[in-house]
Design an enzyme around this catalytic site. Structure first.
Site, PDB file in Angstrom:
ATOM      1  CG  ASP A  23      -1.541   1.308   1.565  1.00  0.00           C
ATOM      2  OD1 ASP A  23      -1.654   2.155   0.660  1.00  0.00           O
ATOM      3  OD2 ASP A  23      -1.940   1.490   2.739  1.00  0.00           O
ATOM      4  CD  GLU A  41      -2.919   4.924   2.399  1.00  0.00           C
ATOM      5  OE1 GLU A  41      -2.656   4.251   3.403  1.00  0.00           O
ATOM      6  OE2 GLU A  41      -2.550   6.104   2.245  1.00  0.00           O
ATOM      7  CD  GLU A  42      -6.140   8.273  -0.992  1.00  0.00           C
ATOM      8  OE1 GLU A  42      -5.673   9.216  -0.332  1.00  0.00           O
ATOM      9  OE2 GLU A  42      -5.514   7.720  -1.924  1.00  0.00           O
ATOM     10  N   GLY A 154       5.409   5.969  -4.151  1.00  0.00           N
ATOM     11  CA  GLY A 154       5.724   7.379  -3.930  1.00  0.00           C
ATOM     12  C   GLY A 154       6.074   8.158  -5.182  1.00  0.00           C
TER      13      GLY A 154
END
Length: 246
Positions: A23, A41-42, A154
């Protein structure tokens, strides 16, 4: 280097089923899932809504902390990303359960640094932080640990360099002695580049320590350059196959 599978197709949560699924987390677990966020992630928290419960008892992650969640159930198929996200249909869960009756799905939340300026990440202190964070998550807790499903950690809104983040995760996986399934999300250039660099690192018997020294040199060069330096090319120019491979 440990084994690596790179693909430009598929997703971590679908094709990575059965692996430790990364995640790309916010340091505050779940990010904007209860607001207006809808990136990796959401989306993960939306299709596995049991993950949202973790927000009740998880503090902000420190630089040497990760969160592993075991047994969550997926309820939905989806398509798209961010503004193009759409619910498609219900998901029929077929995973087996472990001796604790938990579904055999593991989600690993590790938060990358957020760089306002892309140049900030080419500092060995920042590289070290990301290495420690990835290793914290990748390090196994026992025997027969699954391999890791990950990707461009990221590298979206957090401005991470895809090549640098890929090398960092290769190094962390090597130290953790776990294989990587790396999803580039339709980035063919990254797929081919990562495959070539991994092959070179394997045939040259390059250690994690040697690669860290190369990253130190690379950061120093990038710091002096006014333009972005290609990390894969830099590694290729400074690593040679071992004599046994010639």
């Amino acid at each position: 280097m440990t084994k690596l599978h790179v693909t430009s197709q598929g997703t971590i949560e679908t094709e990575g089923t059965g692996l430790l699924q990364v995640d790309f987390a916010s340091s505050w677990i779940g990010g904007g899932v209860l607001g207006d966020g809808l990136v990796q992630e959401e989306i993960l928290f939306v299709i596995n809504p049991e993950l949202i419960v973790s927000r009740l008892f998880t503090e902000k992650l420190g630089d040497n902390e990760c969160l592993i969640i075991t047994g969550c159930q997926q309820y939905s198929h989806y398509s798209g990303f961010s503004d193009s996200f759409e619910w498609v249909r219900p998901y029929n869960e077929r995973l087996s359960r472990d001796e604790w009756k938990r579904l055999q799905r593991q989600i690993l939340a590790i938060d990358a640094l957020h760089f306002r300026n892309w140049r900030e990440q080419f500092s060995i202190s920042k590289v070290t932080r990301e290495l420690n964070k990835a290793y914290c998550g990748f390090k196994g807790q026992g025997n027969n640990e699954p391999d890791i499903a990950t990707g461009k950690w990221g590298c979206g809104a957090f401005n991470g360099d895809p090549q640098l983040k890929a090398v960092i995760q290769l190094m962390a996986a090597a130290k953790a002695k776990r294989g990587l399934a790396y999803f580039t999300f339709e980035d063919e250039e990254l797929k081919h580049g990562l495959e070539q660099i991994h092959s070179l690192l394997v045939t040259s018997d390059t250690t994690v320590g040697k690669l860290f020294q190369l990253l130190e040199d690379f950061c120093a060069i990038q710091d002096m350059s006014s333009t972005r330096v290609d990390l894969f090319q830099f590694i290729g120019d400074n690593v040679r196959p071992s004599r046994s491979q010639l």
